[in-house]
Scaffold this motif. Structure first.
Motif, mmCIF file in Angstrom:
data_model
loop_
_atom_site.group_PDB
_atom_site.id
_atom_site.type_symbol
_atom_site.label_atom_id
_atom_site.label_comp_id
_atom_site.label_asym_id
_atom_site.label_seq_id
_atom_site.Cartn_x
_atom_site.Cartn_y
_atom_site.Cartn_z
ATOM 1 N N TYR A 55 1.013 0.719 -1.173
ATOM 2 C CA TYR A 55 0.288 -0.430 -0.643
ATOM 3 C C TYR A 55 -0.140 -0.262 0.802
ATOM 4 O O TYR A 55 -0.575 -1.195 1.433
ATOM 5 C CB TYR A 55 1.145 -1.699 -0.768
ATOM 6 N N VAL A 56 0.015 0.925 1.341
ATOM 7 C CA VAL A 56 -0.364 1.117 2.730
ATOM 8 C C VAL A 56 -1.892 1.095 2.820
ATOM 9 O O VAL A 56 -2.590 1.327 1.838
ATOM 10 C CB VAL A 56 0.227 2.452 3.246
ATOM 11 N N PRO A 62 2.543 6.027 0.638
ATOM 12 C CA PRO A 62 3.056 4.858 -0.065
ATOM 13 C C PRO A 62 1.901 4.106 -0.742
ATOM 14 O O PRO A 62 0.763 4.214 -0.308
ATOM 15 C CB PRO A 62 3.680 4.009 1.043
ATOM 16 N N GLY A 118 -5.866 -5.096 2.387
ATOM 17 C CA GLY A 118 -4.570 -5.455 2.934
ATOM 18 C C GLY A 118 -4.462 -5.303 4.433
ATOM 19 O O GLY A 118 -3.383 -5.428 4.977
#
Lengths: 361, 312
Positions: A53-54, A51, A302
């Motif tokens: 934004y992982v 994915p 993140g």
């Protein structure tokens, strides 16, 4: 499946693959594939199927899995944690199965540690006729290997910047690792460790009296896996810095210091803020108080707990008057950008130090 | 004494509970206003760049409350219904404390710190004691508040279920956290856009909490975040009743990044679209994407009807 056919693989994290190999081969009685070193290609493959934004460790793990599966591994393992790591295993298994691979998946997040039945059921994924006695018998040597790896790497981090003959530390250490990959019993391992420690200590080092010391903190994967932080420890050593780091397997899994660190950071964080964030803050404070000249925080972009630690680290920096440099690594961070920032950081510390010295005179 | 409640994050989940509780124990409170551009900008200035949008909004709301009350109510919720929450909720009081350190902000602590069932009640008792309220009064207030929240949730769920049955418009499921869908800056433009296109928005978060989590057990075994589980369960329960699914993510939400992938992989035959909202652009450019999404759904619907009539 015949027990000889099982080839286990665990994603790369530092050099711990050698310890896992010993545990798997001697304890579980299955073969272990030491995955090929991480390259740009690994990250590319991993990012392609992950994915968007992982966090980056997910992509590294997935890339390593795909490479290992191509090399013949058929049983993959994944650990668990307090942040997104808890959910890594299930999603990675899903992604790989959707891609059409066939394998067994040992997901430690599925184990209920209070129920022996559940533990046994999950261990049997690795080897259907696993013997707990053998696993327990192999554990002390595994722990010894992990402790030795941490001790040696700690020593190398502090001294590699000052070696007289270039590359001597790396050569000795790599030789040790190559021999460790073949070691079969506790006695050989013990002898290897002793020999290597002697060899490392015998290497000529030219260390000035006052060196620049830097503390290295960050999230569990990025701080421990050299590729994912662009070999920052080596870059720092090239500038002639001593690098200190507390985050490793010995300090977290074997001799757990989380509670001590949480207490140490009490002035800044009242609560447990998840995963490695408390220890990051405690380590930064400890480095500042023990006379380091700067702290570098590395994390994946993140990262949930480290994100919360960042504003608190800025307060630590203000209060204890220590520069802290933050690095966020994504799958696309350029190497030149990293080196430029490190250079600026080094220059800044040097100017600070010289002005302090002038004041003292 | 006045308590300030920031209208952010878990407020959207438990607002009836909190406001009723403070009403019953007779403590004065003030709720910060709906999120607007100014609050988002204030929050973004205070937060680090990488922090997620809802936490930036939280800081903006707290900043609005600073001089208007004595205590600010920032709950810490580590577990909910035996599941672990996102680490942002573990760190919230510390985060607010550090960010507004020079303002001498006073926080009202409310801490659910382990997975035991009665931990919420204990946390409420502790907070009540700190405010100097009698034990019996806290007990009464707690029961009343809990009931108020339950009634509110139940009525909302019933209303939505009734609409699901009766409405024959195109139904679109909006999968987003309560603090995204209930927020004026993140959620409202999306809901309005869906309504403007002549569709019926169905909110996944309005489903019963426990029912959703129970349904999610069939889909995923190791996911730990309770509210994400609720959303997964909602999709599982409502998948046959809706025509399309919108996944709303506040950039860069850690939990959603993985949940969205799971949903996309599990429900392959449902039309799905991912909308990412961040602090700079907000929901700009979203209308066009939604319009084409709805067009696709309607074309698909027509084709299905066509083939059904042909079959007869």
């Amino acid at each position: 499946m015949d027990r000889k056919d099982i080839i286990v693989c665990f994603p790369h994290i530092g050099n711990y693959a050698y310890a896992f190999r010993y545990l798997m081969e001697k304890g579980f009685g299955v073969s272990y594939l030491i995955p090929p070193p991480i390259t740009k290609k690994t990250l590319e493959i991993g990012s392609k199927y992950s994915p968007d934004y992982v966090c980056v460790p997910f992509k590294y793990c997935l890339g390593t899995y795909i490479e290992a599966l191509a090399l013949g591994a058929n049983c993959l393992a994944q650990i668990y944690g307090e942040c997104r790591l808890e959910y890594y295993g299930e999603l990675q298994e899903r992604l790989l199965r959707d891609m059409g691979y066939e394998f067994e998946f040992f997901n430690m997040a599925e184990i209920k540690w209070t129920s022996p039945k559940s533990i046994m059921k999950n261990l049997k994924i690795v080897n259907p006729d696993v013997s707990i006695a053998k696993v327990v018998a192999a554990a002390p040597t595994t722990i010894k290997i992990i402790e030795a790896l941490d001790k040696f790497e700690d020593f190398i981090r502090r001294n590699v910047g000052f070696e007289v003959n270039n590359g001597e530390f790396d050569r000795t250490y790599n030789e040790f690792l190559a021999q460790l990959a073949k070691a079969d019993d506790g006695k050989t391992v013990k002898k290897l460790i002793k020999d290597c420690w002697g060899a490392l200590n015998a290497i000529k080092v030219d260390k000035p009296e006052h060196t620049i010391k830097v503390g290295f903190v960050g999230d569990y994967y990025t701080v421990q896996e050299p590729f994912s932080n662009h070999f920052m420890e080596k870059e720092l050593a090239k500038f002639g810095m001593e690098v200190y780091r507390q985050m490793n397997f010995s300090c977290t899994i074997i001799h757990n210091q989380n509670k001590r660190k949480r207490d140490y950071a009490k002035d800044y964080v009242k609560f447990d803020i998840g995963a490695t964030a408390n220890s990051t803050i405690a380590e930064a404070i400890e480095f500042a108080r023990s006379g380091c000249d700067g702290v570098i925080q590395v994390k994946s972009f993140g990262c949930m707990p480290e994100n919360d630690a960042m504003p608190i680290l800025q307060r630590v920096s203000e209060d204890l008057n220590i520069p802290i440099l933050h690095f966020s690594f994504d799958s696309q961070t350029s190497e030149t950008g990293v080196r430029t920032r490190l250079e600026a950081f080094y220059d800044m510390i040097e100017v600070r130090k010289s002005s302090e010295r002038r004041k003292a005179v | 004494m006045k308590i300030g409640i920031p209208r952010a994050l878990l407020y959207h989940k438990h607002h009836k509970f909190w406001t009723t509780f403070f009403d019953e124990i007779g403590v004065d409170y003030i709720v910060s206003p709906e999120t607007d551009k100014q609050i988002v900008a204030n929050g973004s200035n205070r937060a680090i760049d990488e922090a997620c949008l809802p936490s930036k909004i939280m800081l903006g709301q707290v900043e609005w409350l600073l001089d208007k009350c004595d205590y600010i109510f920032v709950p810490r919720q580590k577990y909910w219904l035996k599941y672990e929450m996102c680490t942002k909720f573990w760190a919230l009081p510390d985060l607010v404390n550090t960010t507004f350190r020079d303002k001498k902000v006073k926080l009202l602590y409310y801490d659910i710190y382990d997975r035991k069932v009665y931990r919420e009640r204990k946390a409420v008792y502790k907070m009540g004691k700190y405010l100097g309220v009698k034990r019996s009064q806290i007990k009464y207030a707690y029961i009343m508040a809990k009931q108020a929240q339950m009634n509110f949730d139940m009525l909302r769920t019933q209303k939505q279920n009734a609409m699901l049955e009766s409405s024959d418009k195109t139904k679109i499921l909006i999968v987003a956290h309560s603090y995204c869908v209930g927020d004026k800056y993140i959620g409202e433009p999306i809901i309005n856009a869906v309504k403007a296109l002549g569709c019926e928005p169905i909110i996944a978060d309005y489903i019963d909490e426990r029912e959703g989590i129970r349904a999610s057990l069939d889909v995923t075994t190791t996911m730990q975040w309770p509210y994400n589980r609720q959303l997964v369960g909602a999709v599982e329960l409502l998948k046959d009743k809706v025509d399309g699914i919108i996944l709303v993510t506040a950039f860069p939400c850690g939990t959603d990044s993985m949940m969205d992938e799971l949903l996309i992989r599990t429900y392959k035959d449902k039309p799905m679209i991912t909308l990412t909202v961040d602090a700079q652009s907000g929901t700009a450019g979203m209308e066009t994407r939604l319009e084409s999404f709805v067009d696709i759904i309607e074309l698909k619907k027509q084709a299905q009807q066509q083939s059904a009539t042909d079959g007869e």
